[in-house]
Design an enzyme around this catalytic site. Structure first.
Site, PDB file in Angstrom:
ATOM      1  N   LYS A  45       0.873  -1.171   0.000  1.00  0.00           N
ATOM      2  CA  LYS A  45       0.000   0.000   0.000  1.00  0.00           C
ATOM      3  C   LYS A  45       0.916   1.228   0.000  1.00  0.00           C
ATOM      4  CE  LYS A  45      -3.938   2.294   0.841  1.00  0.00           C
ATOM      5  NZ  LYS A  45      -4.272   2.845  -0.481  1.00  0.00           N
ATOM      6  N   LEU A  73      -5.315   7.081   0.309  1.00  0.00           N
ATOM      7  CA  LEU A  73      -3.930   6.809   0.731  1.00  0.00           C
ATOM      8  C   LEU A  73      -3.777   6.626   2.242  1.00  0.00           C
ATOM      9  CD1 LEU A  73      -1.813   9.172  -1.617  1.00  0.00           C
ATOM     10  CD2 LEU A  73      -2.490   6.793  -1.988  1.00  0.00           C
ATOM     11  N   CYS A 130      -3.021   8.450  -7.881  1.00  0.00           N
ATOM     12  CA  CYS A 130      -4.148   8.143  -6.999  1.00  0.00           C
ATOM     13  C   CYS A 130      -5.272   9.146  -7.266  1.00  0.00           C
ATOM     14  CB  CYS A 130      -3.721   8.210  -5.528  1.00  0.00           C
ATOM     15  SG  CYS A 130      -5.135   7.980  -4.432  1.00  0.00           S
TER      16      CYS A 130
HETATM   17  C1  SIN Z   1      -6.286   5.083  -2.459  1.00  0.00           C
HETATM   18  O1  SIN Z   1      -5.586   4.927  -1.440  1.00  0.00           O
HETATM   19  O2  SIN Z   1      -7.164   5.927  -2.501  1.00  0.00           O
HETATM   20  C2  SIN Z   1      -6.056   4.240  -3.684  1.00  0.00           C
HETATM   21  C3  SIN Z   1      -4.662   4.301  -4.127  1.00  0.00           C
HETATM   22  C4  SIN Z   1      -4.518   4.534  -5.588  1.00  0.00           C
HETATM   23  O3  SIN Z   1      -5.467   4.354  -6.362  1.00  0.00           O
HETATM   24  O4  SIN Z   1      -3.425   4.922  -6.002  1.00  0.00           O
END
Ligand code: SIN
Length: 307
Positions: A45, A73, A130
């Site tokens: 992540k 994120l 993102c």
């Molecule tokens: C997110 O954490 O919102 C998703 C991450 C991403 O799509 O890069």
């Protein structure tokens, strides 16, 4: 048995199956349930300098053939990542791609520099796409991409992947990332979309927009990978976006992906993802194809010739 090893980014990956950033979290739950040596790499992540709480609920909304996500994120920040998570991630029997993001090129450089000396960080993936953070990381123009990648490049000698969107002038973004020093690209991130509540007429997500992922975006991701391979024959491409099965993985390889990122599929059925390298091996062996390398980019060379 066919050869599945992928040589890319100056490294060897056991096979082309990569867990994309997001649904696998930091891999700890999956490591407890699955044998990570059955995949080529795990992408964490996204990590940011400071901890992030992420977006308000709901963060997942149903969509035809996929899901809209608005995580924002969420992560514990670089300090906690290094102290609590990395010692466990370091022990994973697979390659580790660490995804990072920042509000500025300087923040990305600071993160890359913090992780530069850490064992267990095989590759840095700079998340420039993102869709869920306001005015920050969505790389809608080549200059932003160039600046952020330069930031990471200036601070680290590790292989760098730029995670790019599949929207807009995406080939210009690939060019910008590579010219700024990225060793390859991960294409594509979730595509921006929305849904509206039919009883209220209001957007279901707090930020209105979310990232559409899952099989709904697969043909788009495949096309972006195909076009990127045509335009950049030598670069490393991680093809990601709605790949959910062996057929999708094969198509990504034919289009030109070196490695295949599985995101939504990990949420839907991780067992299937962990079987994929074996399925790929069986598919190749049945057709007398000795090496997975023979598939890569075949659509650009007149296809494959199987017996
Ligand atoms: C997110 O954490 O919102 C998703 C991450 C991403 O799509 O890069």
């Amino acid at each position: 048995m066919a050869a599945l090893t992928v040589r890319a980014l100056g490294l060897e990956f056991r096979n082309p199956v990569v867990l994309a950033s997001g649904p696998a979290g930091f891999g700890l739950e999956l490591a407890a349930a699955f044998d990570l040596s059955r995949i080529g790499a795990l992408t964490t992540k996204t990590v940011t300098l400071e901890p992030r709480r992420g977006n308000p609920q709901p963060r997942l909304v149903d969509a035809p053939c996929g899901v809209l996500n608005s995580i924002g994120l969420q992560n514990p920040g670089c300090d906690a990542f290094e102290v609590d998570l990395l010692p466990q991630i370091r022990a994973f029997p697979t390659r580790r791609i660490v995804s990072i993001a920042g509000r500025s090129p300087e923040e990305v450089a600071a993160l890359a520099s913090r992780l530069a000396g850490e064992q267990g960080v095989d590759v840095l993936e700079v998340n420039l796409s993102c869709p869920n953070v306001h005015g920050e990381t969505v790389a809608d123009n080549p200059e932003t991409v160039r600046a952020f990648v330069r930031g990471a490049r200036s601070a680290s000698t590790r292989p760098i992947l730029a995670k790019l969107p599949g929207e807009g002038k995406y080939l210009d973004l690939v060019e910008a990332a590579l010219s700024a020093g990225a060793d390859g690209v991960a294409l594509i991130n979730a595509l921006r979309g929305m849904r509206i509540h039919t009883e209220t007429g209001l957007p279901l997500l707090d930020r209105q927009v979310g990232g559409l992922c899952g099989p709904a975006i697969f043909p788009i991701a495949l096309h972006r990978v195909f076009e990127a391979r045509k335009a950049f024959p030598e670069t490393v491409i991680v093809g990601t976006g709605g790949v959910s099965d062996l057929r999708g993985a094969l198509e990504m390889l034919f289009a030109g992906a070196d490695l295949i990122g599985f995101g939504f599929a990990v949420m839907a059925d991780p067992t299937r993802v962990f079987r994929l390298a074996q399925e790929l091996d069986e598919w190749l062996t049945k057709r007398g194809i000795a090496d997975v390398d023979q598939l890569r980019g075949a659509s650009h060379r007149g296809g494959i010739h199987v017996r």
